[in-house]
Scaffold this motif. Structure first.
Motif: not given
Ligand code: SF4
Ligand code: SF4
Lengths: 367, 203
Positions: A54-78
């Motif tokens: 019933w879609g619970i797997i979607n949440s797992l997929a979401d977590a996986l996606k977030l972990i493997f997504k590019e972690d972008f740091l704004p160049p001039k951020s602190m």
């Protein structure tokens, strides 16, 4: 000594696991519940070996996606502040739960163990204090991103949170006056008493006005619709614009954890915490553990079952309140910012003050 | 003079001003939907014949009917002998507001036409699907009637359509029978879009 430490570790683990499970299930419930109430079906695509659950797997997929997504740091951020902001947004939420009792005190090996990580005399102040610290996370996120829109988003968010923080504080004064304690544990114990011999002395019955103000103010604290101006993901640029991947995920995990914690605070203060009406443990009633109904009827229940029932009752109450928050979130359209501020300062605040006045007056007359 | 638009003020009753009764009414509606749908879902799971709990179309399996007028992926048409219809007149390239059509014309020895496109490229990433290229074409050589709406790709280069791709008439291309008989003899598949849509059980 060792046993005491072990007990604390177990309690922390249980609470942490509870909040995380709740937050995880909320990411799923958010989709499914909103889908059901608007005649849709909701998440059901992701599957493991054809099992969709019933879609619970979607949440797992979401977590996986977030972990493997590019972690972008704004160049001039602190860098440092940018990295620490999500922690500031998430950690206080978990800490808040430490003072909330999730079950009655139990006797283990002749020693009384509170089902509460920290029994603080100033528990409610602790709750409010950590609620305020969450503002830092939002503000730091906006500031450290080095993005003017994020900064404005962060300011907007912190202004909103501080405004509603005040309402929260004022709303809690009523119950504090009634129960005469700031300790959530004692407050819950008080709520097992009966008014006029039949009505449980729950916060919602003795302080209905405080509850009606507390619920929306608390929802504004979680920054969710109809108070979701800090994010407004796609329309107004919020504080988390420059966050991606798991850092962004932490903000939203924190937000979902906040819903769980809020439901717990609401249950503790207004819905009798772990108490079930007319159910008493052996320590609280001379007649032995079990249901003592107003008419004099008595249904005996084993002591361990009383504890189990109460923990289940607390979990259920938290679950129902989370469900209610979700329902509210998907029912109402967003406030406009000036309306949001007006509601807080010019409409809720006077009523909250009035509530304190009335409570004080009634308590004085009853004395 | 500046025109002032008077904002209509709605007089709310006291209870409406408190938000609560109206909020409860709203919640009642959503709760009703939630629970009816919930029990319908549960009923279906248990194999009972309940009313459909959702009004949505389950997209990849169920499809809606796509109108023949709907502008989807472009294609280039062929003459009955299989050569491209396009005469490289550059009308579409000129008309394209996004400047995403790139045509390299070449001369032909064919007695009827002077030029043909050596290369014909469309940068779909820039295309706004306005259909002006189709309107501009004097030869009915470019159309957007494929009915293909899944235009996702894993790389940007995949969305840079070349002549071979545009000219190829793959069997899954769905077209409507607009000019029956016109392309007789040409290796062009024609699938009735309406029939196809109905076959998919669209509403
Ligand atoms: S549809 Fe419009 S934007 Fe796209 S190629 Fe044709 S003229 Fe250009
Ligand atoms: S307008 Fe038609 S004939 Fe002219 S170049 Fe474009 S596709 Fe070819």
């Amino acid at each position: 000594m060792l046993v005491a430490i072990l007990i604390i570790v177990i309690k922390v683990a249980v609470v942490f696991a509870g909040i995380m499970t709740g937050a995880f299930l909320l990411t799923w419930a958010e989709r499914k519940q909103s889908a059901l109430m608007s005649d849709r079906i909701g998440a059901n695509r992701a599957s493991i070996l054809g099992i969709r659950l019933w879609g619970i797997i979607n949440s797992l997929a979401d977590a996986l996606k977030l972990i493997f997504k590019e972690d972008f740091l704004p160049p001039k951020s602190m860098r440092f502040l940018h990295a620490i902001a999500p922690v500031f947004a998430m950690l206080p939420v978990f800490l808040t739960f430490a003072v909330l009792p999730f079950g009655p005190p139990v006797m283990i090996a002749g020693e009384q163990v509170n089902l509460q990580i920290l029994s603080l005399d100033v528990g409610l102040l602790f709750v409010l204090a950590f609620g305020s610290i969450a503002v830092y996370g939002v503000m730091l996120a906006g500031w450290a991103s080095n993005n003017k829109y994020s900064l404005i988003g962060g300011m907007r968010a912190s202004a909103q949170m501080i405004s509603y923080e005040i309402i929260l504080g004022l709303c809690l004064i009523g119950p504090v006056l009634v129960y005469g304690t700031l300790d959530p544990g004692k407050m819950v114990a008080e709520q097992n008493l009966l008014l006029w011999g039949w009505l449980p002395k729950w916060g919602i019955f003795v302080q209905p006005l405080a509850f009606l103000l507390f619920l929306p103010a608390a929802m504004a604290e979680t920054k969710r619709a109809p108070f979701d101006l800090p994010e407004g993901e796609s329309e107004i640029i919020g504080f988390a614009t420059e966050y991606s991947g798991m850092r962004w995920g932490m903000f939203f995990l924190g937000e979902f954890a906040e819903i769980v914690v809020l439901a717990a605070v609401l249950a503790t203060v207004f819905f009798g915490g772990y108490q079930i009406p007319f159910l008493y443990g052996g320590m609280e009633n001379m007649g032995g553990p079990g249901f003592h109904f107003p008419g004099g009827a008595y249904v005996p229940v084993a002591e361990w079952l009383v504890v189990a029932l109460r923990v289940i009752a607390f979990t259920l109450k938290v679950g129902i309140l989370m469900f209610l928050q979700m329902q509210i979130r998907w029912t109402f359209p967003r406030f406009r910012y000036d309306q949001l501020m007006r509601v807080s300062w010019r409409e809720m605040m006077p009523v909250a003050l009035l509530n304190i006045g009335i409570t004080g007056l009634v308590l004085m007359l009853l004395k | 003079m500046i025109d002032v638009k008077p904002v209509r003020q709605i007089d709310l009753t006291f209870w409406q001003k408190t938000y609560y009764p109206e909020a409860v009414k709203g919640l009642a509606i959503t709760f009703r939907h939630f629970f009816t749908n919930f029990f319908r879902h549960v009923g279906r799971t248990l194999g009972m014949k309940t009313k459909a709990p959702a009004v949505t179309i389950q997209y990849p399996e169920e499809r809606r009917f796509v109108s023949p007028r709907w502008r989807g992926l472009h294609r280039l048409m062929l003459r009955p002998d299989g050569s491209p219809r396009c005469v490289a007149c550059m009308m579409c390239e000129t008309a394209c507001p996004d400047r995403c059509i790139y045509i390299t014309p070449g001369e032909t020895s064919d007695g009827r036409i002077e030029k043909y496109p050596v290369a014909f490229e469309i940068d779909l990433l820039r295309c706004c699907f306005c259909g002006l290229c189709v309107e501009a074409c004097p030869e009915d050589a470019i159309r957007m009637d494929t009915g293909i709406l899944e235009l996702g790709a894993y790389a940007r280069t995949d969305l840079f359509l070349d002549r071979e791709f545009l000219l190829s008439d793959k069997p899954e291309l769905t077209t409507h029978e607009q000019y029956p008989g016109e392309l007789e003899g040409a290796p062009v598949h024609r699938i009735n879009l309406l029939k196809l849509a109905k076959g998919h059980g669209a509403h």
